[in-house]
Design an enzyme around this catalytic site. Structure first.
Site, PDB file in Angstrom:
ATOM      1  N   ILE A  13      45.249  34.443  49.508  1.00 63.76           N
ATOM      2  CA  ILE A  13      45.408  35.433  50.586  1.00 63.76           C
ATOM      3  C   ILE A  13      46.899  35.698  50.833  1.00 63.76           C
ATOM      4  CG2 ILE A  13      44.730  36.055  52.932  1.00 63.76           C
ATOM      5  CD1 ILE A  13      42.509  33.848  52.683  1.00 63.76           C
ATOM      6  N   LYS A  85      42.204  23.567  51.689  1.00 61.26           N
ATOM      7  CA  LYS A  85      41.084  24.377  52.208  1.00 61.26           C
ATOM      8  C   LYS A  85      39.701  24.058  51.649  1.00 61.26           C
ATOM      9  CE  LYS A  85      41.227  27.984  48.753  1.00 61.26           C
ATOM     10  NZ  LYS A  85      40.999  29.365  48.420  1.00 61.26           N
ATOM     11  N   SER A 125      39.658  30.086  60.787  1.00 61.47           N
ATOM     12  CA  SER A 125      38.467  30.285  59.953  1.00 61.47           C
ATOM     13  C   SER A 125      37.235  30.387  60.828  1.00 61.47           C
ATOM     14  CB  SER A 125      38.340  29.074  59.023  1.00 61.47           C
ATOM     15  OG  SER A 125      37.084  29.057  58.415  1.00 61.47           O
ATOM     16  N   TYR A 149      38.102  19.453  57.267  1.00 54.74           N
ATOM     17  CA  TYR A 149      38.840  20.708  57.096  1.00 54.74           C
ATOM     18  C   TYR A 149      38.724  21.570  58.355  1.00 54.74           C
ATOM     19  CZ  TYR A 149      39.593  25.590  55.929  1.00 54.74           C
ATOM     20  OH  TYR A 149      40.001  26.903  55.974  1.00 54.74           O
ATOM     21  N   LYS A 153      41.531  22.991  61.467  1.00 54.81           N
ATOM     22  CA  LYS A 153      41.702  24.346  62.021  1.00 54.81           C
ATOM     23  C   LYS A 153      41.548  24.310  63.545  1.00 54.81           C
ATOM     24  CE  LYS A 153      42.431  26.498  58.168  1.00 54.81           C
ATOM     25  NZ  LYS A 153      43.781  26.934  57.844  1.00 54.81           N
ATOM     26  N   TYR A 177      39.044  34.024  59.784  1.00 59.97           N
ATOM     27  CA  TYR A 177      38.506  34.755  58.629  1.00 59.97           C
ATOM     28  C   TYR A 177      37.052  34.390  58.409  1.00 59.97           C
ATOM     29  CZ  TYR A 177      43.496  34.243  57.213  1.00 59.97           C
ATOM     30  OH  TYR A 177      44.859  34.176  57.155  1.00 59.97           O
ATOM     31  N   ASP A 295      25.958  23.327  55.059  1.00 60.28           N
ATOM     32  CA  ASP A 295      25.854  24.788  55.076  1.00 60.28           C
ATOM     33  C   ASP A 295      25.006  25.273  56.249  1.00 60.28           C
ATOM     34  OD1 ASP A 295      27.453  25.369  52.943  1.00 60.28           O
ATOM     35  OD2 ASP A 295      25.841  25.932  51.567  1.00 60.28           O
TER      36      ASP A 295
END
Ligand code: NAD
Ligand code: WQD
Length: 338
Positions: A13, A85, A125, A149, A153, A177, A295
Protein backbone atom coordinates in the site's frame (compact mmCIF):
# COMPACT_ATOMS: atom_id res chain seq x y z
CA UNK A 1 5.53 21.73 -1.76
CA UNK A 2 5.30 20.04 1.56
CA UNK A 3 7.43 17.01 2.41
CA UNK A 4 5.67 13.85 3.50
CA UNK A 5 7.41 11.01 5.34
CA UNK A 6 6.02 7.61 4.37
CA UNK A 7 6.99 4.76 6.68
CA UNK A 8 6.79 1.34 5.01
CA UNK A 9 6.68 3.11 1.67
CA UNK A 10 8.33 0.24 -0.23
CA UNK A 11 5.47 -2.10 0.71
CA UNK A 12 2.24 -2.88 -1.09
CA UNK A 13 0.00 0.00 0.00
CA UNK A 14 2.93 2.31 0.78
CA UNK A 15 4.33 2.15 -2.77
CA UNK A 16 0.94 2.96 -4.32
CA UNK A 17 0.44 5.85 -1.90
CA UNK A 18 3.95 7.16 -2.57
CA UNK A 19 3.12 7.15 -6.27
CA UNK A 20 -0.10 9.14 -5.78
CA UNK A 21 1.57 11.60 -3.39
CA UNK A 22 4.29 12.26 -6.00
CA UNK A 23 1.66 12.72 -8.69
CA UNK A 24 -0.16 15.18 -6.43
CA UNK A 25 3.07 17.22 -6.25
CA UNK A 26 4.35 16.28 -2.77
CA UNK A 27 7.98 15.55 -2.04
CA UNK A 28 8.19 12.10 -0.49
CA UNK A 29 10.73 10.69 1.94
CA UNK A 30 10.37 6.94 2.47
CA UNK A 31 11.73 4.94 5.38
CA UNK A 32 11.54 1.15 5.26
CA UNK A 33 13.67 -1.69 6.64
CA UNK A 34 12.77 -3.78 3.53
CA UNK A 35 11.84 -6.74 5.77
CA UNK A 36 8.77 -7.44 3.63
CA UNK A 37 9.49 -5.49 0.45
CA UNK A 38 11.99 -4.63 -2.22
CA UNK A 39 13.51 -1.35 -3.30
CA UNK A 40 12.48 -2.28 -6.83
CA UNK A 41 8.93 -1.12 -5.98
CA UNK A 42 10.17 2.43 -5.46
CA UNK A 43 12.34 2.30 -8.60
CA UNK A 44 9.19 1.48 -10.52
CA UNK A 45 7.27 4.26 -8.80
CA UNK A 46 10.00 6.60 -10.03
CA UNK A 47 9.72 5.11 -13.52
CA UNK A 48 5.93 5.60 -13.62
CA UNK A 49 5.94 9.15 -12.24
CA UNK A 50 9.29 10.33 -13.60
CA UNK A 51 9.88 11.80 -10.11
CA UNK A 52 12.41 10.97 -7.40
CA UNK A 53 11.80 9.43 -3.98
CA UNK A 54 14.22 10.02 -1.12
CA UNK A 55 14.78 6.63 0.51
CA UNK A 56 16.33 5.54 3.81
CA UNK A 57 16.76 1.90 4.74
CA UNK A 58 16.05 2.22 8.42
CA UNK A 59 14.01 0.40 11.03
CA UNK A 60 11.28 2.26 12.91
CA UNK A 61 12.92 1.29 16.19
CA UNK A 62 16.14 3.15 15.29
CA UNK A 63 15.03 6.33 16.98
CA UNK A 64 18.29 8.23 16.52
CA UNK A 65 18.46 7.55 12.80
CA UNK A 66 14.85 8.61 12.36
CA UNK A 67 15.60 11.75 14.31
CA UNK A 68 18.45 12.51 11.90
CA UNK A 69 15.99 12.22 8.99
CA UNK A 70 13.66 14.74 10.64
CA UNK A 71 16.61 17.07 11.16
CA UNK A 72 17.62 16.75 7.53
CA UNK A 73 14.10 17.19 6.09
CA UNK A 74 11.31 19.48 7.17
CA UNK A 75 8.51 16.92 7.37
CA UNK A 76 4.97 18.30 7.39
CA UNK A 77 3.05 15.03 7.83
CA UNK A 78 3.75 11.35 8.31
CA UNK A 79 1.85 8.52 6.62
CA UNK A 80 2.59 5.50 8.78
CA UNK A 81 2.33 2.07 7.12
CA UNK A 82 5.40 0.27 8.49
CA UNK A 83 4.74 -2.83 10.54
CA UNK A 84 4.15 -6.56 10.45
CA UNK A 85 0.76 -7.68 9.17
CA UNK A 86 0.28 -11.47 9.08
CA UNK A 87 -2.49 -12.52 11.46
CA UNK A 88 -1.42 -16.19 11.74
CA UNK A 89 2.24 -15.34 12.27
CA UNK A 90 1.28 -12.87 14.99
CA UNK A 91 -0.10 -15.70 17.12
CA UNK A 92 3.26 -17.52 16.83
CA UNK A 93 5.60 -14.59 17.46
CA UNK A 94 3.50 -12.04 19.36
CA UNK A 95 6.51 -10.31 20.91
CA UNK A 96 7.88 -9.42 17.46
CA UNK A 97 4.50 -7.91 16.58
CA UNK A 98 4.34 -5.85 19.77
CA UNK A 99 7.93 -4.75 19.36
CA UNK A 100 7.81 -3.77 15.70
CA UNK A 101 4.30 -2.39 15.57
CA UNK A 102 3.80 -0.86 19.01
CA UNK A 103 7.34 -0.01 20.06
CA UNK A 104 8.21 1.01 16.48
CA UNK A 105 5.29 3.43 16.49
CA UNK A 106 6.28 4.83 19.91
CA UNK A 107 9.76 5.49 18.58
CA UNK A 108 8.34 7.32 15.56
CA UNK A 109 5.92 9.39 17.68
CA UNK A 110 8.67 10.47 20.08
CA UNK A 111 10.77 11.70 17.19
CA UNK A 112 7.80 13.50 15.65
CA UNK A 113 7.02 15.28 18.92
CA UNK A 114 10.65 16.26 19.39
CA UNK A 115 10.69 17.78 15.90
CA UNK A 116 7.32 19.56 16.17
CA UNK A 117 5.68 17.38 13.56
CA UNK A 118 2.15 16.63 14.78
CA UNK A 119 0.32 15.32 11.70
CA UNK A 120 0.03 11.57 11.26
CA UNK A 121 -2.12 9.28 9.12
CA UNK A 122 -2.11 5.75 10.53
CA UNK A 123 -2.89 2.41 8.80
CA UNK A 124 -5.45 0.78 11.01
CA UNK A 125 -7.63 -2.13 9.99
CA UNK A 126 -11.19 -3.40 9.99
CA UNK A 127 -9.77 -6.15 12.18
CA UNK A 128 -10.33 -3.76 15.13
CA UNK A 129 -14.07 -4.46 14.81
CA UNK A 130 -13.45 -8.11 15.81
CA UNK A 131 -16.58 -10.13 14.99
CA UNK A 132 -19.06 -7.29 14.30
CA UNK A 133 -22.64 -7.62 15.58
CA UNK A 134 -24.04 -6.48 12.22
CA UNK A 135 -23.07 -5.09 8.81
CA UNK A 136 -22.39 -2.56 7.39
CA UNK A 137 -19.90 -1.39 10.01
CA UNK A 138 -19.72 2.23 11.08
CA UNK A 139 -16.78 3.83 12.90
CA UNK A 140 -18.66 3.95 16.22
CA UNK A 141 -18.97 0.14 16.46
CA UNK A 142 -17.24 -1.34 19.54
CA UNK A 143 -13.63 -2.34 18.92
CA UNK A 144 -11.85 -5.47 20.07
CA UNK A 145 -9.09 -7.81 18.96
CA UNK A 146 -8.97 -11.53 18.34
CA UNK A 147 -5.21 -11.93 17.67
CA UNK A 148 -1.93 -10.16 18.51
CA UNK A 149 -1.76 -8.38 15.13
CA UNK A 150 -5.22 -6.87 15.66
CA UNK A 151 -4.30 -5.99 19.22
CA UNK A 152 -1.26 -4.00 18.02
CA UNK A 153 -3.64 -1.93 15.83
CA UNK A 154 -6.00 -1.47 18.76
CA UNK A 155 -3.19 -0.44 21.12
CA UNK A 156 -1.72 2.00 18.61
CA UNK A 157 -5.14 3.58 18.10
CA UNK A 158 -5.45 4.00 21.89
CA UNK A 159 -1.93 5.41 22.20
CA UNK A 160 -2.74 7.96 19.48
CA UNK A 161 -5.95 8.93 21.29
CA UNK A 162 -3.99 9.47 24.53
CA UNK A 163 -1.45 11.53 22.63
CA UNK A 164 -4.12 13.80 21.18
CA UNK A 165 -5.38 14.54 24.71
CA UNK A 166 -1.86 15.43 25.87
CA UNK A 167 -1.32 18.13 23.27
CA UNK A 168 -3.96 19.71 21.05
CA UNK A 169 -1.45 20.29 18.27
CA UNK A 170 -1.80 16.64 17.23
CA UNK A 171 -3.82 15.95 14.08
CA UNK A 172 -4.33 12.20 13.82
CA UNK A 173 -6.19 10.30 11.11
CA UNK A 174 -6.93 6.62 11.73
CA UNK A 175 -7.77 4.84 8.49
CA UNK A 176 -9.43 1.46 8.99
CA UNK A 177 -8.88 -0.51 5.80
CA UNK A 178 -11.21 -3.29 4.75
CA UNK A 179 -9.65 -5.75 2.21
CA UNK A 180 -7.17 -4.06 -0.14
CA UNK A 181 -6.58 -5.84 -3.46
CA UNK A 182 -5.58 -4.87 -7.01
CA UNK A 183 -2.56 -3.05 -8.32
CA UNK A 184 -1.60 0.07 -10.25
CA UNK A 185 -3.02 0.01 -13.78
CA UNK A 186 0.52 0.04 -15.26
CA UNK A 187 1.07 -3.51 -13.97
CA UNK A 188 4.48 -2.32 -12.72
CA UNK A 189 3.74 -2.29 -8.99
CA UNK A 190 1.53 -4.58 -6.92
CA UNK A 191 1.39 -6.93 -3.97
CA UNK A 192 4.42 -9.22 -3.69
CA UNK A 193 3.83 -11.61 -0.78
CA UNK A 194 6.81 -13.55 0.51
CA UNK A 195 6.20 -17.31 0.70
CA UNK A 196 2.68 -18.72 0.76
CA UNK A 197 0.12 -15.90 0.53
CA UNK A 198 -2.19 -15.52 3.54
CA UNK A 199 -4.80 -13.47 1.72
CA UNK A 200 -7.36 -14.64 -0.79
CA UNK A 201 -6.58 -12.64 -3.93
CA UNK A 202 -2.79 -13.13 -4.03
CA UNK A 203 -3.45 -16.85 -3.60
CA UNK A 204 -6.05 -16.94 -6.38
CA UNK A 205 -3.76 -15.11 -8.78
CA UNK A 206 -0.82 -17.42 -7.98
CA UNK A 207 -3.05 -20.41 -8.75
CA UNK A 208 -4.15 -18.80 -12.01
CA UNK A 209 -0.56 -18.08 -13.06
CA UNK A 210 0.44 -21.69 -12.32
CA UNK A 211 2.57 -21.13 -9.22
CA UNK A 212 0.18 -23.09 -6.97
CA UNK A 213 -2.01 -26.10 -7.71
CA UNK A 214 -5.26 -25.11 -6.10
CA UNK A 215 -6.97 -22.76 -3.72
CA UNK A 216 -8.36 -23.92 -0.38
CA UNK A 217 -11.71 -22.27 0.33
CA UNK A 218 -11.88 -21.94 4.10
CA UNK A 219 -15.42 -23.04 4.98
CA UNK A 220 -18.72 -23.08 3.09
CA UNK A 221 -21.03 -23.31 6.09
CA UNK A 222 -21.13 -19.66 7.15
CA UNK A 223 -24.46 -17.87 7.34
CA UNK A 224 -23.82 -15.93 4.11
CA UNK A 225 -25.16 -15.83 0.56
CA UNK A 226 -23.41 -19.09 -0.45
CA UNK A 227 -21.81 -20.22 2.83
CA UNK A 228 -18.36 -18.75 2.13
CA UNK A 229 -16.90 -15.68 3.84
CA UNK A 230 -17.97 -12.23 2.62
CA UNK A 231 -15.59 -9.27 2.58
CA UNK A 232 -15.41 -5.67 1.34
CA UNK A 233 -12.59 -5.70 -1.24
CA UNK A 234 -11.21 -2.27 -2.12
CA UNK A 235 -8.84 -1.29 -4.94
CA UNK A 236 -5.42 -0.33 -3.55
CA UNK A 237 -5.35 2.82 -5.71
CA UNK A 238 -8.67 3.99 -4.20
CA UNK A 239 -7.27 3.20 -0.77
CA UNK A 240 -4.10 5.15 -1.52
CA UNK A 241 -6.12 8.08 -2.80
CA UNK A 242 -7.79 8.31 0.64
CA UNK A 243 -4.30 8.84 2.12
CA UNK A 244 -3.62 11.73 -0.25
CA UNK A 245 -7.01 13.24 0.72
CA UNK A 246 -6.15 12.75 4.40
CA UNK A 247 -2.82 14.52 3.98
CA UNK A 248 -4.55 17.39 2.16
CA UNK A 249 -7.23 17.83 4.83
CA UNK A 250 -5.40 16.84 8.02
CA UNK A 251 -4.83 20.42 9.17
CA UNK A 252 -8.59 21.12 9.07
CA UNK A 253 -9.23 18.29 11.52
CA UNK A 254 -8.77 18.38 15.28
CA UNK A 255 -7.55 15.56 17.52
CA UNK A 256 -8.32 12.09 16.21
CA UNK A 257 -10.45 11.42 13.12
CA UNK A 258 -11.36 7.83 12.25
CA UNK A 259 -12.53 6.63 8.84
CA UNK A 260 -13.54 3.31 7.35
CA UNK A 261 -12.09 2.71 3.90
CA UNK A 262 -14.17 0.24 1.93
CA UNK A 263 -16.60 0.20 -0.97
CA UNK A 264 -19.68 -0.78 1.03
CA UNK A 265 -20.12 -3.94 -1.08
CA UNK A 266 -19.49 -7.46 0.15
CA UNK A 267 -18.45 -10.39 -2.05
CA UNK A 268 -18.17 -14.05 -1.05
CA UNK A 269 -15.13 -16.22 -1.76
CA UNK A 270 -17.03 -18.11 -4.47
CA UNK A 271 -18.19 -14.84 -6.05
CA UNK A 272 -14.57 -13.67 -6.11
CA UNK A 273 -13.43 -16.89 -7.80
CA UNK A 274 -16.24 -16.64 -10.40
CA UNK A 275 -15.45 -13.01 -11.12
CA UNK A 276 -11.73 -13.81 -11.44
CA UNK A 277 -12.37 -16.60 -13.95
CA UNK A 278 -14.75 -14.38 -15.93
CA UNK A 279 -12.29 -11.46 -16.10
CA UNK A 280 -9.16 -13.45 -16.87
CA UNK A 281 -10.36 -16.62 -18.63
CA UNK A 282 -7.99 -18.59 -16.36
CA UNK A 283 -9.12 -21.66 -14.43
CA UNK A 284 -8.93 -21.49 -10.62
CA UNK A 285 -9.16 -25.04 -9.22
CA UNK A 286 -10.28 -25.09 -5.58
CA UNK A 287 -11.48 -27.39 -2.84
CA UNK A 288 -13.67 -26.69 0.15
CA UNK A 289 -11.69 -27.04 3.39
CA UNK A 290 -12.51 -26.45 7.06
CA UNK A 291 -12.95 -22.91 8.36
CA UNK A 292 -9.76 -20.98 9.14
CA UNK A 293 -9.62 -20.32 12.91
CA UNK A 294 -10.46 -16.72 13.78
CA UNK A 295 -12.29 -15.95 10.51
CA UNK A 296 -15.62 -14.16 10.64
CA UNK A 297 -18.64 -14.74 8.36
CA UNK A 298 -19.04 -11.31 6.86
CA UNK A 299 -17.66 -7.83 7.05
CA UNK A 300 -18.27 -4.73 4.99
CA UNK A 301 -17.99 -1.02 5.55
CA UNK A 302 -20.23 1.93 5.80
CA UNK A 303 -17.72 4.41 4.37
CA UNK A 304 -20.04 7.43 4.26
CA UNK A 305 -18.03 9.33 6.88
CA UNK A 306 -14.93 9.29 4.66
CA UNK A 307 -17.14 10.52 1.83
CA UNK A 308 -18.40 13.46 3.91
CA UNK A 309 -15.18 14.48 5.65
CA UNK A 310 -12.46 13.47 3.21
CA UNK A 311 -14.48 14.00 0.06
CA UNK A 312 -13.41 10.48 -0.88
CA UNK A 313 -15.19 7.51 -2.34
CA UNK A 314 -13.96 4.24 -3.83
CA UNK A 315 -14.31 4.61 -7.59
CA UNK A 316 -13.09 1.25 -8.88
CA UNK A 317 -15.38 -1.78 -9.05
CA UNK A 318 -14.66 -5.49 -8.78
CA UNK A 319 -13.87 -5.95 -12.47
CA UNK A 320 -11.12 -3.32 -12.34
CA UNK A 321 -9.74 -4.76 -9.10
CA UNK A 322 -9.43 -8.19 -10.68
CA UNK A 323 -8.08 -7.00 -14.04
CA UNK A 324 -5.40 -4.97 -12.28
CA UNK A 325 -4.50 -7.82 -9.90
CA UNK A 326 -4.10 -10.11 -12.90
CA UNK A 327 -2.08 -7.67 -15.03
CA UNK A 328 0.43 -7.30 -12.19
CA UNK A 329 0.58 -11.06 -11.51
CA UNK A 330 0.82 -12.02 -15.18
CA UNK A 331 3.53 -9.46 -15.99
CA UNK A 332 5.48 -10.26 -12.81
CA UNK A 333 4.96 -13.96 -12.01
CA UNK A 334 7.77 -13.79 -9.45
CA UNK A 335 6.85 -10.38 -8.10
CA UNK A 336 9.82 -7.99 -7.98
CA UNK A 337 12.26 -10.95 -8.13
CA UNK A 338 12.50 -11.15 -11.90
P1 NAD B 1 3.62 -4.50 3.50
O1 NAD B 1 4.25 -5.55 4.33
O2 NAD B 1 3.66 -4.65 2.03
O3 NAD B 1 4.23 -3.07 3.88
C1 NAD B 1 4.75 -2.78 5.16
C2 NAD B 1 6.15 -2.22 4.93
O4 NAD B 1 6.71 -1.88 6.22
C3 NAD B 1 7.11 -3.22 4.27
O5 NAD B 1 7.74 -2.58 3.18
C4 NAD B 1 8.10 -3.58 5.38
O6 NAD B 1 9.39 -3.86 4.87
C5 NAD B 1 8.07 -2.33 6.23
N1 NAD B 1 8.38 -2.56 7.64
C6 NAD B 1 7.90 -3.53 8.45
N2 NAD B 1 8.40 -3.40 9.70
C7 NAD B 1 9.22 -2.32 9.68
C8 NAD B 1 10.01 -1.67 10.66
N3 NAD B 1 10.09 -2.13 11.91
N4 NAD B 1 10.73 -0.59 10.28
C9 NAD B 1 10.68 -0.12 9.00
N5 NAD B 1 9.94 -0.70 8.05
C10 NAD B 1 9.21 -1.78 8.38
O7 NAD B 1 2.08 -4.34 4.01
P2 NAD B 1 0.88 -3.52 3.38
O8 NAD B 1 -0.14 -4.50 2.95
O9 NAD B 1 1.36 -2.49 2.46
O10 NAD B 1 0.32 -2.87 4.72
C11 NAD B 1 0.68 -1.56 5.11
C12 NAD B 1 0.00 -1.23 6.43
O11 NAD B 1 -1.41 -1.37 6.28
C13 NAD B 1 0.40 -2.15 7.57
O12 NAD B 1 0.49 -1.37 8.75
C14 NAD B 1 -0.76 -3.11 7.67
O13 NAD B 1 -0.92 -3.62 8.98
C15 NAD B 1 -1.93 -2.21 7.30
N6 NAD B 1 -3.07 -2.95 6.77
C16 NAD B 1 -2.89 -3.77 5.70
C17 NAD B 1 -3.99 -4.48 5.21
C18 NAD B 1 -3.81 -5.45 4.07
O14 NAD B 1 -4.66 -6.33 3.92
N7 NAD B 1 -2.79 -5.34 3.25
C19 NAD B 1 -5.24 -4.32 5.80
C20 NAD B 1 -5.39 -3.44 6.87
C21 NAD B 1 -4.28 -2.75 7.35
C1 WQD C 1 -10.75 -13.22 2.77
C2 WQD C 1 -11.74 -14.38 2.69
C3 WQD C 1 -11.09 -16.26 4.05
C4 WQD C 1 -7.44 -17.24 1.83
C5 WQD C 1 -7.11 -10.27 6.59
C6 WQD C 1 -6.76 -9.82 7.98
C7 WQD C 1 -7.22 -8.41 8.21
C8 WQD C 1 -6.70 -7.49 7.12
C9 WQD C 1 -6.96 -8.02 5.75
C10 WQD C 1 -4.68 -6.48 7.85
C11 WQD C 1 -12.02 -15.04 4.04
C12 WQD C 1 -11.07 -16.64 2.58
C13 WQD C 1 -8.62 -16.65 2.26
C14 WQD C 1 -7.49 -18.54 1.26
C15 WQD C 1 -9.88 -18.55 1.58
N1 WQD C 1 -5.27 -7.34 7.19
N2 WQD C 1 -9.83 -17.29 2.14
N3 WQD C 1 -8.73 -19.13 1.14
O1 WQD C 1 -9.19 -12.62 6.60
O2 WQD C 1 -10.73 -10.86 5.65
O3 WQD C 1 -8.52 -10.21 6.44
O4 WQD C 1 -6.51 -9.37 5.65
O5 WQD C 1 -5.13 -5.67 8.64
O6 WQD C 1 -6.78 -8.04 9.46
O7 WQD C 1 -7.40 -10.69 8.91
O8 WQD C 1 -8.67 -11.50 4.36
O9 WQD C 1 -7.88 -12.27 2.18
O10 WQD C 1 -7.21 -13.56 4.25
O11 WQD C 1 -9.57 -13.66 3.46
O12 WQD C 1 -10.97 -19.14 1.46
O13 WQD C 1 -6.48 -19.13 0.88
O14 WQD C 1 -11.15 -15.42 1.89
O15 WQD C 1 -11.59 -17.34 4.82
O16 WQD C 1 -13.35 -15.45 4.03
P1 WQD C 1 -9.36 -11.39 5.84
P2 WQD C 1 -8.22 -12.75 3.54
Amino acid sequence: MAKILVTGGAGYIGSHTTLLLLEAGYEVVVIDNLSNSSLESLRRVEQITDKRVTFYKVDLREENKINDIFTEHEIESVVHFAGLKAVGESTEIPLDYYEQNVYGTLSLLKVMERNNCFNIVFSSSATVYGDPASVPITEDFPISATNPYGRTKLFIEEILRDLSVSNDKWRIVLLRYFNPIGAHESGLIGEDPQGIPNNLMPFVSQVAVGKRDKLSVFGNDYDTVDGTGVRDYIHVVDLSDAHVKSVEKIKEFEGVSTFNLGTGNGYSVLQMIDAFIKETGKPVPFSIEPRRPGDIAECWADASLANQKLDWKAERGLSEMIKDTWRWQNQNPNGYDN
